[in-house]
Design a protein around this motif. Sequence first.
Motif, short mmCIF file in Angstrom:
data_model
loop_
_atom_site.label_atom_id
_atom_site.label_comp_id
_atom_site.label_asym_id
_atom_site.label_seq_id
_atom_site.Cartn_x
_atom_site.Cartn_y
_atom_site.Cartn_z
N SER A 81 0.84 -1.19 0.00
CA SER A 81 0.00 0.00 0.00
C SER A 81 0.87 1.24 0.00
O SER A 81 2.01 1.23 0.48
N TYR A 82 0.31 2.36 -0.51
CA TYR A 82 1.02 3.63 -0.45
C TYR A 82 1.09 4.15 0.98
O TYR A 82 1.87 5.08 1.26
N ALA A 83 0.31 3.56 1.88
CA ALA A 83 0.37 3.94 3.28
C ALA A 83 1.56 3.31 4.00
O ALA A 83 1.90 3.72 5.12
N LYS A 106 6.25 5.73 -13.28
CA LYS A 106 5.16 4.80 -13.01
C LYS A 106 5.29 3.64 -14.00
O LYS A 106 5.59 3.85 -15.18
N MET A 107 5.08 2.41 -13.54
CA MET A 107 5.07 1.26 -14.44
C MET A 107 3.76 1.25 -15.21
O MET A 107 2.68 1.13 -14.63
N ALA A 116 5.38 0.83 -8.84
CA ALA A 116 4.56 -0.27 -9.37
C ALA A 116 3.65 -0.82 -8.27
O ALA A 116 3.24 -1.97 -8.31
N ILE A 117 3.35 0.01 -7.28
CA ILE A 117 2.39 -0.41 -6.25
C ILE A 117 1.03 -0.56 -6.91
O ILE A 117 0.36 -1.58 -6.78
N GLY A 148 1.71 -4.05 -6.03
CA GLY A 148 2.31 -4.03 -4.69
C GLY A 148 3.82 -4.08 -4.71
O GLY A 148 4.43 -4.74 -3.85
N LEU A 149 4.45 -3.36 -5.67
CA LEU A 149 5.90 -3.43 -5.84
C LEU A 149 6.53 -2.05 -6.02
O LEU A 149 5.90 -1.13 -6.54
N ILE A 150 7.78 -1.95 -5.59
CA ILE A 150 8.66 -0.85 -5.97
C ILE A 150 9.92 -1.49 -6.53
O ILE A 150 10.47 -2.40 -5.92
#
Length: 357
Positions: free
Chosen positions: A63-65, A198-199, A255-256, A273-275
């Motif tokens: 999550s971005y949180a 951004k992916m 890539a979240i 759900g990735l960076i």
Amino acid sequence: MSEKENDKIKRRSFLQASLASLTLSGCSTTQPPLVPKLPEPREEQKIGRRTAPSVVGILEAKSYADDLFAIIKAKLPQLKIGDFKGKTVVLKPNMVECPYKAPITTRPEVLRAAIKLVDYLGAKNIIVAEGPGHMRDTELILATTGIGKVCQEMAVPFVDLNLDDCVKVPIKHSFTTCDHFILPKTIMKADAVVSLPKMKTHHWVGMTAAMKNLFGIMPGRKYGYPKNFLHYGGIAHFILDLNRVIATRLSIVDAIIAMEGDGPINGTAKEMGLILVGIDPAAVDATCARIMGYDLSELDYICVAGQVIGNIQTSEIEIIGPAVNEIAVNFKRPITYGKDKKLSEKLLHAQSRSDIS
């Protein structure tokens, strides 16, 4: 005949000529028919390519949180990023358009983590800079993306690269017909540039991440909106030349929530759900492509980047995190990458008649 009408005729003629030449050369059916094919790189163009093995971190962030800075920081010894001690660092997010409902732009949470990271690694000065490609109202994009708020809260200046003072920069052994770029002084004076893309899928070149993100560096007042000169002149060619002129120091891919389908503007959300983190943009993009379910043979510019920029073969890339084949999914492709070649031609030809890239 008006100047605008004359410009449209010239652009249409160029695209029709590109289509004819590609038909004669028997280009791949997976590549959009109006995208000029890249030539095999010459030996002099291969000079400067990264030869040491590359490291790409695939970091899980649901999550971005989540504390994104802490997630990256925990892997720093393995990522081999180095430091930014005493350097002026420019962070370049993707702000191509107001996000509205689609995941078009780099999220402000990722930018915040990147600011914290380069500060932790010793940066003397930090600047956020971008030249939005579609909208000219940069203040509106800063507000709607939340990037402006992050800059204010963290006391980091923002520079609109579309309006920045510029300098002439020569291109050695160009892939295009250009022998120089006109580039913003903010970029050229920086000690390090960090790409924060951004992916996304992309209807011209299949996918976009670290390398394509540099298009936002090109000043709109010189190259137009939405940077049409770069797209019609051979988008893959310009991607390679830009990345050879501007050697990014680090790439951090959001890539979240990625984008699939008719990207980079009109696609739909794809939760990953990735960076992804790495210092070799070719290795980062090749890894992104594999995660998105692409075979690299479908992506012309990434294949050539493996000969002139960095590493794209799995044997040359050390992955920090889950194995790519364990997390890879098939992203919905842009319709221009579909099997219906005649439909692709109609869509891109209709697009070439408008002012929208």
